[in-house]
Design an enzyme around this catalytic site. Structure first.
Site, PDB file in Angstrom:
ATOM      1  N   ASP A 176       0.947 -24.075  46.147  1.00 55.05           N
ATOM      2  CA  ASP A 176       1.734 -23.169  45.297  1.00 55.05           C
ATOM      3  C   ASP A 176       0.999 -21.853  45.018  1.00 55.05           C
ATOM      4  O   ASP A 176       1.612 -20.783  44.978  1.00 55.05           O
ATOM      5  CB  ASP A 176       2.060 -23.839  43.958  1.00 55.05           C
ATOM      6  CG  ASP A 176       3.279 -24.756  44.048  1.00 55.05           C
ATOM      7  OD1 ASP A 176       4.040 -24.667  45.037  1.00 55.05           O
ATOM      8  OD2 ASP A 176       3.465 -25.563  43.124  1.00 55.05           O
ATOM      9  N   ARG A 200       9.100 -33.064  39.212  1.00 53.43           N
ATOM     10  CA  ARG A 200       9.081 -32.045  38.151  1.00 53.43           C
ATOM     11  C   ARG A 200      10.388 -31.953  37.376  1.00 53.43           C
ATOM     12  O   ARG A 200      10.410 -31.456  36.264  1.00 53.43           O
ATOM     13  CB  ARG A 200       8.655 -30.679  38.691  1.00 53.43           C
ATOM     14  CG  ARG A 200       9.659 -30.027  39.603  1.00 53.43           C
ATOM     15  CD  ARG A 200       9.104 -28.766  40.230  1.00 53.43           C
ATOM     16  NE  ARG A 200       9.084 -27.634  39.307  1.00 53.43           N
ATOM     17  CZ  ARG A 200       8.961 -26.356  39.691  1.00 53.43           C
ATOM     18  NH1 ARG A 200       8.825 -26.082  40.980  1.00 53.43           N
ATOM     19  NH2 ARG A 200       8.962 -25.386  38.820  1.00 53.43           N
ATOM     20  N   ASP A 246      10.235 -19.322  49.550  1.00 55.32           N
ATOM     21  CA  ASP A 246       9.876 -20.742  49.639  1.00 55.32           C
ATOM     22  C   ASP A 246      10.237 -21.312  51.005  1.00 55.32           C
ATOM     23  O   ASP A 246       9.478 -22.114  51.553  1.00 55.32           O
ATOM     24  CB  ASP A 246      10.641 -21.544  48.579  1.00 55.32           C
ATOM     25  CG  ASP A 246       9.832 -21.768  47.300  1.00 55.32           C
ATOM     26  OD1 ASP A 246       8.639 -21.407  47.265  1.00 55.32           O
ATOM     27  OD2 ASP A 246      10.404 -22.311  46.340  1.00 55.32           O
ATOM     28  N   HIS A 304       3.433 -25.163  38.238  1.00 54.81           N
ATOM     29  CA  HIS A 304       3.558 -24.762  39.642  1.00 54.81           C
ATOM     30  C   HIS A 304       3.347 -23.264  39.882  1.00 54.81           C
ATOM     31  O   HIS A 304       3.388 -22.815  41.021  1.00 54.81           O
ATOM     32  CB  HIS A 304       4.939 -25.151  40.182  1.00 54.81           C
ATOM     33  CG  HIS A 304       5.179 -26.634  40.199  1.00 54.81           C
ATOM     34  ND1 HIS A 304       5.259 -27.370  41.355  1.00 54.81           N
ATOM     35  CD2 HIS A 304       5.332 -27.522  39.193  1.00 54.81           C
ATOM     36  CE1 HIS A 304       5.469 -28.640  41.063  1.00 54.81           C
ATOM     37  NE2 HIS A 304       5.519 -28.763  39.760  1.00 54.81           N
ATOM     38  N   HIS A 334      13.488 -16.116  45.550  1.00 55.15           N
ATOM     39  CA  HIS A 334      12.469 -17.175  45.523  1.00 55.15           C
ATOM     40  C   HIS A 334      12.703 -18.150  46.679  1.00 55.15           C
ATOM     41  O   HIS A 334      11.766 -18.550  47.363  1.00 55.15           O
ATOM     42  CB  HIS A 334      12.488 -17.904  44.179  1.00 55.15           C
ATOM     43  CG  HIS A 334      11.287 -18.790  43.987  1.00 55.15           C
ATOM     44  ND1 HIS A 334      10.137 -18.353  43.368  1.00 55.15           N
ATOM     45  CD2 HIS A 334      11.045 -20.069  44.353  1.00 55.15           C
ATOM     46  CE1 HIS A 334       9.248 -19.334  43.354  1.00 55.15           C
ATOM     47  NE2 HIS A 334       9.777 -20.387  43.948  1.00 55.15           N
ATOM     48  N   TRP A 376       9.247 -24.807  48.133  1.00 46.34           N
ATOM     49  CA  TRP A 376       8.133 -24.442  49.037  1.00 46.34           C
ATOM     50  C   TRP A 376       7.576 -25.753  49.543  1.00 46.34           C
ATOM     51  O   TRP A 376       6.733 -25.834  50.398  1.00 46.34           O
ATOM     52  CB  TRP A 376       7.134 -23.604  48.250  1.00 46.34           C
ATOM     53  CG  TRP A 376       5.822 -23.225  48.880  1.00 46.34           C
ATOM     54  CD1 TRP A 376       4.579 -23.554  48.427  1.00 46.34           C
ATOM     55  CD2 TRP A 376       5.603 -22.395  50.023  1.00 46.34           C
ATOM     56  NE1 TRP A 376       3.621 -22.987  49.223  1.00 46.34           N
ATOM     57  CE2 TRP A 376       4.213 -22.267  50.214  1.00 46.34           C
ATOM     58  CE3 TRP A 376       6.445 -21.756  50.932  1.00 46.34           C
ATOM     59  CZ2 TRP A 376       3.652 -21.528  51.257  1.00 46.34           C
ATOM     60  CZ3 TRP A 376       5.883 -21.022  51.965  1.00 46.34           C
ATOM     61  CH2 TRP A 376       4.511 -20.910  52.114  1.00 46.34           C
ATOM     62  N   HIS A 426       5.022 -17.469  43.382  1.00 53.93           N
ATOM     63  CA  HIS A 426       4.486 -18.397  42.371  1.00 53.93           C
ATOM     64  C   HIS A 426       3.400 -17.713  41.540  1.00 53.93           C
ATOM     65  O   HIS A 426       2.798 -18.324  40.670  1.00 53.93           O
ATOM     66  CB  HIS A 426       3.944 -19.667  43.032  1.00 53.93           C
ATOM     67  CG  HIS A 426       5.024 -20.624  43.451  1.00 53.93           C
ATOM     68  ND1 HIS A 426       5.188 -21.864  42.886  1.00 53.93           N
ATOM     69  CD2 HIS A 426       6.023 -20.485  44.363  1.00 53.93           C
ATOM     70  CE1 HIS A 426       6.239 -22.468  43.446  1.00 53.93           C
ATOM     71  NE2 HIS A 426       6.752 -21.650  44.350  1.00 53.93           N
ATOM     72  N   HIS A 455      -0.843 -30.234  46.055  1.00 58.21           N
ATOM     73  CA  HIS A 455       0.362 -29.429  45.858  1.00 58.21           C
ATOM     74  C   HIS A 455       0.047 -28.050  45.263  1.00 58.21           C
ATOM     75  O   HIS A 455       0.559 -27.030  45.729  1.00 58.21           O
ATOM     76  CB  HIS A 455       1.337 -30.169  44.949  1.00 58.21           C
ATOM     77  CG  HIS A 455       2.667 -29.494  44.837  1.00 58.21           C
ATOM     78  ND1 HIS A 455       3.660 -29.661  45.778  1.00 58.21           N
ATOM     79  CD2 HIS A 455       3.158 -28.623  43.925  1.00 58.21           C
ATOM     80  CE1 HIS A 455       4.711 -28.937  45.436  1.00 58.21           C
ATOM     81  NE2 HIS A 455       4.435 -28.295  44.320  1.00 58.21           N
ATOM     82  N   ASP A 461       6.762 -31.731  43.469  1.00 55.51           N
ATOM     83  CA  ASP A 461       8.101 -31.142  43.319  1.00 55.51           C
ATOM     84  C   ASP A 461       9.148 -32.213  43.052  1.00 55.51           C
ATOM     85  O   ASP A 461      10.139 -31.969  42.377  1.00 55.51           O
ATOM     86  CB  ASP A 461       8.502 -30.378  44.593  1.00 55.51           C
ATOM     87  CG  ASP A 461       7.985 -28.946  44.591  1.00 55.51           C
ATOM     88  OD1 ASP A 461       7.756 -28.398  43.486  1.00 55.51           O
ATOM     89  OD2 ASP A 461       7.813 -28.379  45.678  1.00 55.51           O
ATOM     90  N   HIS A 495       4.279 -26.573  52.127  1.00 58.85           N
ATOM     91  CA  HIS A 495       3.373 -27.593  51.591  1.00 58.85           C
ATOM     92  C   HIS A 495       2.919 -28.595  52.645  1.00 58.85           C
ATOM     93  O   HIS A 495       1.754 -28.961  52.706  1.00 58.85           O
ATOM     94  CB  HIS A 495       4.051 -28.354  50.445  1.00 58.85           C
ATOM     95  CG  HIS A 495       4.015 -27.608  49.148  1.00 58.85           C
ATOM     96  ND1 HIS A 495       2.840 -27.364  48.472  1.00 58.85           N
ATOM     97  CD2 HIS A 495       4.996 -27.058  48.406  1.00 58.85           C
ATOM     98  CE1 HIS A 495       3.113 -26.685  47.368  1.00 58.85           C
ATOM     99  NE2 HIS A 495       4.411 -26.479  47.309  1.00 58.85           N
TER     100      HIS A 495
END
Ligand SMILES: *[C@@H]1O[C@H](CO)[C@@H](O)[C@H](O)[C@H]1NC(C)=O
Ligand SMILES: *[C@@H]1O[C@H](CO)[C@@H](O)[C@H](O)[C@H]1NC(C)=O
Length: 321
Positions: A139, A67, A172, A79, A168, A20, A145, A135, A64, A25
């Site tokens: 999310d 992570r 995203d 997230h 997903h 995403w 999410h 961020h 992201d 974002h």
């Protein structure tokens, strides 16, 4: 720092590493940068070491990019919140039930909000906290999410223009990409953000924008984040799994499903950006108040993050790709 910036940037530019991250974002951060006060803008530009109009947009996907590194692994559950509900009959989020012991997007937003306004922390740490806040507000506005089913839809195979994707990923990236058409992410996001800013100021969202801030209570970040999460989770029942999670498996989503989903997703991006600006204004006001009356030991005025370890991890990560 130079090295890790370069590394982080190249990570963000890699296709597939964006999540995403991509358009959602970046656009959300561009919108926020249109609505923050002048003093917030000045403060954040200084903190984030950038004088450019994309000073927020270009850090919006940083969380992201770290992570999946060894250094950033502790943030991997930050997230999302895994709502253990049962769409489409019942959508609901419960903090006690759904926030993992290792942390979730709700506690993460509260944690990094608190760090970003703490004058006893060095600037590099407040900058890192601000990047997390930017961020995680984003999310919180992506329906999947805020849902547990099949790891937020990651385990559900669907079709998009005849090709296999997981659900997903569709939420995203695919929906926003189709909505905006082809192009480079930053210019596309910037253009989208101007369009949404107009819709907020004088267009279809202008009448409801005040209501978007109704649940915002800076003295209670957990409850504020939960209110945004509950609102977003409801969309799971209505738009993500209108016929339930089983019925969607293998379905082609780039047609009718997309037509219904895209305007809703656009509104989520607008809401996220508008709320992010309000939240950042409150952070900066509060920081400046606390900073003015701070009598403890002053932290070093250090904007350079001590990230040798992080940079090495990222190089390892890139090596593995
Ligand atoms: C904020 O900055 C803009 C552009 O730099 C300026 O036009 C505007 O008057 C400023 N607003 C306030 C409240 O100072
Ligand atoms: C709060 O942030 C710190 C620093 O990144 C981190 O070590 C800690 O795990 C976070 N705690 C929660 C509950 O998110």
């Amino acid at each position: 720092m130079k090295l890790s910036n370069a590394v982080a940037f190249s990570l963000v530019s890699l296709p597939g590493a964006m999540a995403w991250g991509g358009l959602g974002h970046i656009t959300t951060a561009y919108i926020a940068s249109q609505f923050v006060s002048n003093s917030t803008e000045a403060y954040l530009k200084h903190l984030l070491r950038s004088n450019e109009p994309d000073y927020m947009a270009k850090v919006a996907s940083w969380a992201d990019s770290i992570r999946y590194t060894k250094w950033g692994r502790f943030t991997s559950t930050f997230h999302f919140i895994d709502a253990h509900d049962s769409p489409p009959e019942s959508c609901n989020v419960d903090f006690e039930r759904d926030c993992k012991g290792t942390g979730c997007v709700i506690t993460a937003l509260a944690n990094y909000t608190e760090q970003s306004l703490d004058p006893s922390l060095p600037p590099w740490q407040r900058a890192q906290a601000a990047k997390f806040v930017i961020h995680f507000v984003g999310d919180l506005h992506q329906p999947l999410h805020n849902e547990d089913v099949a790891r937020g839809g990651n385990g559900i195979h669907v079709k998009w223009n005849g090709r296999d994707f997981n659900l997903h990923h569709v939420w995203d990236s695919s929906i926003a990409e189709k909505w905006l058409g082809r192009g480079k992410p930053y210019p596309l996001a910037e253009k989208w953000s101007r369009d949404l800013t107009d819709k907020i100021n004088a267009g279809i969202y202008s009448k409801e924008k005040d209501a978007w801030l109704a649940d915002l209570d800076f003295s209670d970040p957990i409850e504020t984040a939960m209110a945004w999460s509950r609102e977003c989770n409801k969309l799971v029942c209505e738009y993500v799994f209108p016929e339930g999670p089983k019925a969607i498996v293998g379905q082609e989503l780039s047609g009718e499903y997309y037509e219904k989903a895209a305007p809703m997703l656009e509104k989520q991006v607008a809401r996220a950006g508008y709320r992010m600006a309000a939240w950042l204004d409150l952070i900066v006001d509060e920081f400046q108040k606390r900073d003015a009356s701070f009598t403890g030991k002053r932290p070093a005025e250090d904007y350079e993050e001590p990230v040798d370890e992080l940079a090495e991890e990222m190089e390892d990560y890139i090596g593995e790709l």
